[in-house]
Design a protein around this motif. Structure first.
Motif, PDB file in Angstrom:
ATOM      1  N   VAL A 109       0.832  -1.202   0.000  1.00 45.81           N
ATOM      2  CA  VAL A 109       0.000   0.000   0.000  1.00 45.81           C
ATOM      3  C   VAL A 109       0.868   1.255   0.000  1.00 45.81           C
ATOM      4  N   SER A 113       0.094   0.842  -4.177  1.00 39.69           N
ATOM      5  CA  SER A 113      -0.802  -0.165  -4.740  1.00 39.69           C
ATOM      6  C   SER A 113      -2.245   0.100  -4.309  1.00 39.69           C
ATOM      7  N   GLU A 114      -3.146  -0.739  -4.804  1.00 38.35           N
ATOM      8  CA  GLU A 114      -4.515  -0.741  -4.321  1.00 38.35           C
ATOM      9  C   GLU A 114      -4.543  -1.387  -2.931  1.00 38.35           C
ATOM     10  N   SER A 115      -5.733  -1.522  -2.347  1.00 37.30           N
ATOM     11  CA  SER A 115      -5.855  -2.109  -1.020  1.00 37.30           C
ATOM     12  C   SER A 115      -5.316  -3.536  -1.021  1.00 37.30           C
ATOM     13  N   SER A 135      -6.011   1.025   0.889  1.00 42.83           N
ATOM     14  CA  SER A 135      -5.090   1.853   0.110  1.00 42.83           C
ATOM     15  C   SER A 135      -5.248   3.313   0.510  1.00 42.83           C
ATOM     16  N   HIS A 136      -4.367   4.142  -0.036  1.00 43.15           N
ATOM     17  CA  HIS A 136      -4.418   5.580   0.234  1.00 43.15           C
ATOM     18  C   HIS A 136      -5.319   6.316  -0.750  1.00 43.15           C
ATOM     19  N   HIS A 137      -5.974   5.580  -1.655  1.00 46.80           N
ATOM     20  CA  HIS A 137      -6.870   6.211  -2.622  1.00 46.80           C
ATOM     21  C   HIS A 137      -8.168   6.639  -1.940  1.00 46.80           C
ATOM     22  N   LEU A 207      -4.309  -7.610  -4.194  1.00 44.48           N
ATOM     23  CA  LEU A 207      -4.364  -6.146  -4.308  1.00 44.48           C
ATOM     24  C   LEU A 207      -5.602  -5.835  -5.120  1.00 44.48           C
TER      25      LEU A 207
END
Length: 243
Positions: A109, A113-115, A135-137, A207
């Protein structure tokens, strides 16, 4: 979120004497329904989740309370008891999964990357999300620790199912999988298997996130991240990463 759907035939078969194997299976179904919730559950909701009559639930819950697997709160709702926590700690200590794998998920992450999740076998139909780092998104897929997801759909599920049922899985499946809208039409994932000291599959690192972010270049990058994390986890668990 995905949960085990109640057995449509369960209500009609819930009233006969709960003894032997049937009683154990029903008691475990109750514990599983409680564990699937993030908050304590009422008797009515527990009945809907399991398909069991309230009289059957009360009879079995009494035994679970004596064993400290389930506790009845002051508001009348039910939660996992202290023995469930003890079992969880024993499982975690035995396999060191949290200690080993969670930092690897967090590293993925932090690399953008995604979660990142770690999924393990639950039964012939389901896998369990055992560990999860969001994730940080700003937008995420909706998966939480404890969620039950299909064993034969999704990148992680297909890997777990394949490696458990195919002696030649290394050749037929490889060390990564990609799913695009397979389990959820709006989500995608890449995954890689983690192996134990006897060469058995322990679970899969996944991910996952909104499908629109899974461009070919993003898939390539995340596949490399998932495989690197899975290899590190395998080696830390005493396993051998397939060459």
């Amino acid at each position: 979120m995905p949960r085990i759907p109640p057995d449509p035939n369960a209500a009609s078969s819930a009233e006969p004497a709960a003894d032997g194997v049937a009683a154990v299976e029903r008691a475990l179904a109750i514990v599983d329904a409680i564990a699937s919730r993030t908050e304590p559950i009422s008797l009515a909701d527990l009945s809907r989740a399991t398909g069991f009559y309230k009289s059957t639930l009360l009879r079995l819950i009494a035994s679970l309370e004596r064993g400290s697997l389930v506790v009845r709160r002051h508001d009348g709702r039910y939660a996992l008891g202290p023995y469930a926590h003890r079992l969880g700690r024993a499982f975690d200590a035995a396999y060191r999964l949290t200690e080993i794998i969670e930092p690897l998920l967090r590293q993925c992450v932090d690399q953008g990357s995604e979660s990142a999740s770690f999924h393990v076998y639950h039964d012939a139909r389901w896998r369990t999300c055992l560990l999860r780092i969001d994730s940080h998104h700003s937008t995420l897929d909706r998966i939480r620790v404890g969620d039950l997801l299909p064993l034969t759909r999704g990148a992680a599920g297909r890997l777990i199912h394949g490696y458990m049922n195919d002696a030649q899985a290394h050749a037929t499946l490889g060390l990564s999988a990609v799913s695009m809208g397979e389990r959820d039409p709006n989500c995608a994932a890449v995954a890689s298997p983690v192996f134990g000291s006897s060469g058995e599959i322990v679970g899969a690192i996944s991910l996952s996130g909104p499908k629109e972010r899974f461009t070919p270049s993003a898939i390539e990058t995340m596949t490399g991240q998932a495989k690197a994390a899975a290899q590190a986890a395998t080696q830390a668990l005493g396993g051998r990463w397939p060459g």
